[in-house]
Design a protein around this motif. Sequence first.
Motif, PDB file in Angstrom:
ATOM      1  N   LEU A   1      39.552 -25.198 -99.179  1.00  0.00           N
ATOM      2  CA  LEU A   1      38.229 -25.791 -99.393  1.00  0.00           C
ATOM      3  C   LEU A   1      38.343 -27.298 -99.585  1.00  0.00           C
ATOM      4  CD1 LEU A   1      35.155 -25.617-100.104  1.00  0.00           C
ATOM      5  CD2 LEU A   1      35.869 -25.235-102.474  1.00  0.00           C
ATOM      6  N   ILE A   2      39.271 -27.728-100.439  1.00  0.00           N
ATOM      7  CA  ILE A   2      39.420 -29.157-100.723  1.00  0.00           C
ATOM      8  C   ILE A   2      39.916 -29.911 -99.487  1.00  0.00           C
ATOM      9  CG2 ILE A   2      40.660 -30.856-102.120  1.00  0.00           C
ATOM     10  CD1 ILE A   2      40.635 -28.921-104.411  1.00  0.00           C
ATOM     11  N   ASP A   3      40.826 -29.288 -98.732  1.00  0.00           N
ATOM     12  CA  ASP A   3      41.354 -29.950 -97.538  1.00  0.00           C
ATOM     13  C   ASP A   3      40.238 -30.348 -96.574  1.00  0.00           C
ATOM     14  OD1 ASP A   3      43.937 -29.722 -98.448  1.00  0.00           O
ATOM     15  OD2 ASP A   3      44.425 -27.941 -97.251  1.00  0.00           O
ATOM     16  N   GLY A   4      39.246 -29.480 -96.416  1.00  0.00           N
ATOM     17  CA  GLY A   4      38.251 -29.716 -95.373  1.00  0.00           C
ATOM     18  C   GLY A   4      36.908 -30.234 -95.860  1.00  0.00           C
ATOM     19  N   ILE A   5      36.737 -30.379 -97.154  1.00  0.00           N
ATOM     20  CA  ILE A   5      35.403 -30.679 -97.668  1.00  0.00           C
ATOM     21  C   ILE A   5      34.988 -32.118 -97.362  1.00  0.00           C
ATOM     22  CG2 ILE A   5      35.962 -31.551 -99.996  1.00  0.00           C
ATOM     23  CD1 ILE A   5      33.750 -29.460-100.938  1.00  0.00           C
ATOM     24  N   ASN A   6      33.685 -32.316 -97.127  1.00  0.00           N
ATOM     25  CA  ASN A   6      33.130 -33.655 -96.958  1.00  0.00           C
ATOM     26  C   ASN A   6      31.772 -33.718 -97.633  1.00  0.00           C
ATOM     27  OD1 ASN A   6      30.930 -33.023 -94.971  1.00  0.00           O
ATOM     28  ND2 ASN A   6      32.699 -32.376 -93.732  1.00  0.00           N
ATOM     29  N   VAL A   7      31.198 -34.898 -97.678  1.00  0.00           N
ATOM     30  CA  VAL A   7      29.958 -35.117 -98.418  1.00  0.00           C
ATOM     31  C   VAL A   7      28.832 -34.224 -97.908  1.00  0.00           C
ATOM     32  CG1 VAL A   7      28.142 -36.801 -98.859  1.00  0.00           C
ATOM     33  CG2 VAL A   7      30.518 -37.464 -99.128  1.00  0.00           C
ATOM     34  N   ASP A   8      28.708 -34.097 -96.615  1.00  0.00           N
ATOM     35  CA  ASP A   8      27.577 -33.338 -96.061  1.00  0.00           C
ATOM     36  C   ASP A   8      27.654 -31.851 -96.373  1.00  0.00           C
ATOM     37  OD1 ASP A   8      26.194 -35.495 -94.968  1.00  0.00           O
ATOM     38  OD2 ASP A   8      27.454 -35.511 -93.175  1.00  0.00           O
ATOM     39  N   ASP A   9      28.836 -31.358 -96.754  1.00  0.00           N
ATOM     40  CA  ASP A   9      28.948 -29.950 -97.149  1.00  0.00           C
ATOM     41  C   ASP A   9      28.064 -29.638 -98.353  1.00  0.00           C
ATOM     42  OD1 ASP A   9      30.758 -29.203 -95.162  1.00  0.00           O
ATOM     43  OD2 ASP A   9      32.486 -29.812 -96.372  1.00  0.00           O
ATOM     44  N   PHE A  10      27.731 -30.656 -99.144  1.00  0.00           N
ATOM     45  CA  PHE A  10      26.947 -30.401-100.349  1.00  0.00           C
ATOM     46  C   PHE A  10      25.455 -30.260-100.064  1.00  0.00           C
ATOM     47  CE2 PHE A  10      30.939 -31.858-101.987  1.00  0.00           C
ATOM     48  CZ  PHE A  10      31.145 -30.956-103.021  1.00  0.00           C
ATOM     49  N   ARG A  11      25.081 -30.426 -98.788  1.00  0.00           N
ATOM     50  CA  ARG A  11      23.720 -30.050 -98.394  1.00  0.00           C
ATOM     51  C   ARG A  11      23.580 -28.536 -98.314  1.00  0.00           C
ATOM     52  NH1 ARG A  11      20.657 -34.094 -95.707  1.00  0.00           N
ATOM     53  NH2 ARG A  11      21.757 -36.089 -95.471  1.00  0.00           N
ATOM     54  N   ASN A  12      24.713 -27.848 -98.216  1.00  0.00           N
ATOM     55  CA  ASN A  12      24.726 -26.389 -98.124  1.00  0.00           C
ATOM     56  C   ASN A  12      24.766 -25.801 -99.543  1.00  0.00           C
ATOM     57  OD1 ASN A  12      25.225 -23.665 -97.760  1.00  0.00           O
ATOM     58  ND2 ASN A  12      26.911 -23.969 -96.328  1.00  0.00           N
ATOM     59  N   PRO A  13      23.743 -25.039 -99.944  1.00  0.00           N
ATOM     60  CA  PRO A  13      23.724 -24.479-101.314  1.00  0.00           C
ATOM     61  C   PRO A  13      24.953 -23.642-101.632  1.00  0.00           C
ATOM     62  CG  PRO A  13      21.582 -24.225-100.254  1.00  0.00           C
ATOM     63  CD  PRO A  13      22.526 -24.701 -99.192  1.00  0.00           C
ATOM     64  N   GLU A  14      25.562 -23.018-100.624  1.00  0.00           N
ATOM     65  CA  GLU A  14      26.709 -22.155-100.885  1.00  0.00           C
ATOM     66  C   GLU A  14      27.921 -22.949-101.364  1.00  0.00           C
ATOM     67  OE1 GLU A  14      26.561 -18.828-100.958  1.00  0.00           O
ATOM     68  OE2 GLU A  14      24.433 -19.252-100.629  1.00  0.00           O
ATOM     69  N   THR A  15      28.022 -24.221-100.979  1.00  0.00           N
ATOM     70  CA  THR A  15      29.145 -25.043-101.431  1.00  0.00           C
ATOM     71  C   THR A  15      29.142 -25.160-102.944  1.00  0.00           C
ATOM     72  OG1 THR A  15      29.089 -26.301 -99.367  1.00  0.00           O
ATOM     73  CG2 THR A  15      30.247 -27.306-101.232  1.00  0.00           C
ATOM     74  N   TRP A  16      27.965 -25.363-103.519  1.00  0.00           N
ATOM     75  CA  TRP A  16      27.856 -25.505-104.980  1.00  0.00           C
ATOM     76  C   TRP A  16      28.265 -24.231-105.699  1.00  0.00           C
ATOM     77  CZ3 TRP A  16      26.989 -30.076-107.336  1.00  0.00           C
ATOM     78  CH2 TRP A  16      26.515 -31.123-106.530  1.00  0.00           C
ATOM     79  N   LYS A  17      27.949 -23.094-105.103  1.00  0.00           N
ATOM     80  CA  LYS A  17      28.274 -21.816-105.755  1.00  0.00           C
ATOM     81  C   LYS A  17      29.774 -21.537-105.759  1.00  0.00           C
ATOM     82  CE  LYS A  17      23.817 -19.516-104.988  1.00  0.00           C
ATOM     83  NZ  LYS A  17      23.081 -20.732-104.644  1.00  0.00           N
ATOM     84  N   ARG A  18      30.533 -22.296-104.952  1.00  0.00           N
ATOM     85  CA  ARG A  18      31.988 -22.096-104.911  1.00  0.00           C
ATOM     86  C   ARG A  18      32.716 -22.950-105.943  1.00  0.00           C
ATOM     87  NH1 ARG A  18      34.208 -22.379 -98.868  1.00  0.00           N
ATOM     88  NH2 ARG A  18      36.025 -21.487 -99.943  1.00  0.00           N
ATOM     89  N   LEU A  19      31.967 -23.675-106.758  1.00  0.00           N
ATOM     90  CA  LEU A  19      32.590 -24.594-107.705  1.00  0.00           C
ATOM     91  C   LEU A  19      32.948 -23.957-109.042  1.00  0.00           C
ATOM     92  CD1 LEU A  19      30.418 -27.821-107.178  1.00  0.00           C
ATOM     93  CD2 LEU A  19      32.698 -27.330-106.252  1.00  0.00           C
TER      94      LEU A  19
END
Length: 882
Positions: free
Chosen positions: A373-391
């Motif tokens: 997840l960290i390797d591929g993450i970028n700012v625009d991923d946080f527009r996706n609600p599911e990204t937040w639920k993985r935190l």
Amino acid sequence: MTNSNLDLPHPDYLSIAIRTYADHRQQKPFSAPPYISSKYSLIFDCETTTDETQSLRFGAFQIRENGELIEQGVFYDDQTLDGNELELLKTYAATYGVAHLPVDVFVENYLYKFGYDLGAAIVGFNLPFDLSRLAKDWGIARRSMKGGFTFPLSDDKRRPNIAIKHLSSRMSLMRFVGPFVQSTGRGMRRRKALVPFERGTFIDVRTLAAALLSKSFSLGKLSEHLQVEHQKLETDEHGGPLTEDYIRYAVQDVQTTWECFVALRKKYDELKLSTPIHKIMSEASLGKAYLSQMGIKPWRQCQPDFPPELIGKIFSTYYGGRSEVHIRRKIQRVMYCDFLSMYPTVCTKMGLWKFVIAEGMTWRDGTDEIQQLIDGINVDDFRNPETWKRLTAIVRLKPEANLFPVRAEYVEGAGTSIGLNHLSSERPLYFTLADCVASKLLTGKTPQIEEAIIFEAGPPQVGLQPVEIGGQADCLVDPYNDDFYKKLIELRQTIKARMKRASSVEAWQLDAAQLALKIAANATSYGIFVEINVRDELKNKEVTCYGPEGSFTAKTRKTEQPGRYFHPLLATLITGAARLLLALVEYKVKDAGLDWALCDTDSMAIARPEGMEEAEFIRKAKTICTWFDDLNPYQGGGPLLKIEDDNYSLDDPKSLAELYCLAVSSKRYVLFNTVDGKPVIRKVSAHGLGHLLEPYNEKNPAKNLAKPKVDLKEARLWHHDLWYQIIIAELEGHGAQIDLTWHAALKKPAMSQYRASSPDLLAWFKSCNAGKKYRDAVKPFNFLLTQIAGSDVLKSSVKAVAPYDKDHDRAIQKAFDRITGMKINRRDLQSFAQALMQYHIHPEAKFHGGDFVDQGPTSCRHVHAIGIQHIGKEADRLEERW
């Protein structure tokens, strides 16, 4: 913008501090007796001398049965009042047909008879002070009230003392210590049919108002706010000869206190909560009451076997809110923005409500998953609600100049502070996943994970019930089907929209409803999950402490008791995600070619770079704010990162005005416009000033300074004027030297006022009280004064204090060194002007470029950890520090 080839400063080799969990499950918490409601209420108030003793002169009281007045009167201390005053009090009582009695008779026939024997509600405004005026002496409380006072009020040994333990400036625990006689007969004891002990209840209206209205009030301001029939009267007779008007003033204070209590009780009853009103002592109490009303069991009760070693790892990731200055002591054109309901928002985005209502939580190894997840993450991923639920994860790693929150004493003697700095450590440490992501976004360097632990909520608890928030039928929250935090914010937004179209009467009611929603959301979305109560033990106690590397034992006389809804995972996930939101703003700001002046928990002042046109700055800043609209989790959408009202013109609230910022250090800043070259202050910080008594106020303002154009809120007039001088100095090109002669009062010795709220603080006056009777001594909960020794030599060796006196010049004459007891001369004390000389150059020690004389951008340090200091609760005992 950001890259992985960081140009790092020379490392600072420091010991860093990590929060540690101390396990106390072997200790039995204090169990309060069953609450039994009484039909009686006792309301009273004391009037005292204005000298250092603040001794009782006289007081007034009411006895009410089911709210109806059945008796009232005045009581007095015949050793404080002279013969003429006693006769005047007697005449007043006869004229108005009220009781007239010595204080000892009042204590026995009313305080004990009703408050103790009949379990009446004992109601007052600032009760700890008034109860201590009735006492005959004081002692140190024990057991659960350790750290507080115990007061004997009667010569009858069968009558119990009253114990009072100060918790904060807004609240204290108060209770009768227990009966001295057996209230259950021998036969009933054999059958275990115990007679419940009615201890009575203590209700401080000042505390209740702060909890329900989320603001501190004097009795006068509270009576105005609640619009009660009998407003508090004004008087200038404190300390003067007793008059009929002054007696009337005291009698009305009791009536005003009662009416304020009735109005607050009505507000509380409208909330339809079953928690007894005397247990509502803070906004957090309200939050707990809502959770209790829904039937939600605390996490520690649901999962008592949760490994303490894992709690230690979780707790070591806790750092709280981010507060920093990025451009120091340099005026910047800014757009000041803050997030909508920061903590409820991140709770909603991560789906943390399901953890609150769960029977417990599970955890699993997710090292490979999280690294990917960290390797591929970028700012625009946080527009996706599911990204937040993985935190909902914590990670272990060896930091290699990664950007993490670091708690350390950056400069010797500066105290421990938290800054977002590059961190290197040979020993592995734990952080929230949100902090790892923030580091990746801001540096471009991917943290290498050694271990990741993913947490998931268990099944929901059985038997939960819907609750009406604020007592509003249309504010019904079903814990199974609604996200509590999301629903509360949406309901509040709906009510605030209705307020704009409502009549004045309806708007007032709607405002009360939206305030209840705000308090409920804020009180249940963070604070209660990290609540730790410090307990003073009678002797050293061995505790097992759990940190990131395992456990160790320690002996301490101050143990930590987790609060009822303590949930360290939620506490650290919430604050970690809040720091991530600020990191996203910082990323977008840098990406747009802009800068930022400061950030503070949920806000950031976006700064215009030199050479950029105004129109371009506004367009880019607005674009940044708009980007966050897609992250808004609430129905109806709208701004999540809001452009604050301070950015708009005072003359035209729809038009943006040029807003400027001057920041010194964390939480120490001012926002202002300029008109004809002169500053017009919009928001002023009182941080670092609140401990000082105001040298002057609106009654004797500075003659040559303009009055504030906006509501200063918690700040004072002299705070405004100080910042005005700081701005002027900067505008005129001599920012390091400010004019400290704008008011003659600044020549007076600087003083701070505090209460003798604990035995340790009162001990400062041990030599002053030696050989004196209680009546003639400085007492618990008295106001006390402290001063600052004038020279650097004296500052390190002299601890100047004085008994409180309304006449501060007279108080200065009584100043003494609390260590030696020696008298201190006025000339050896700092004036206000001297005390403020370095306020405007206060260092931001946690960053490079933050020293006294530094101006302009600060930069992150590179901290190389050479050791770990395990710490407990960072209690903010400002009174004792001062």
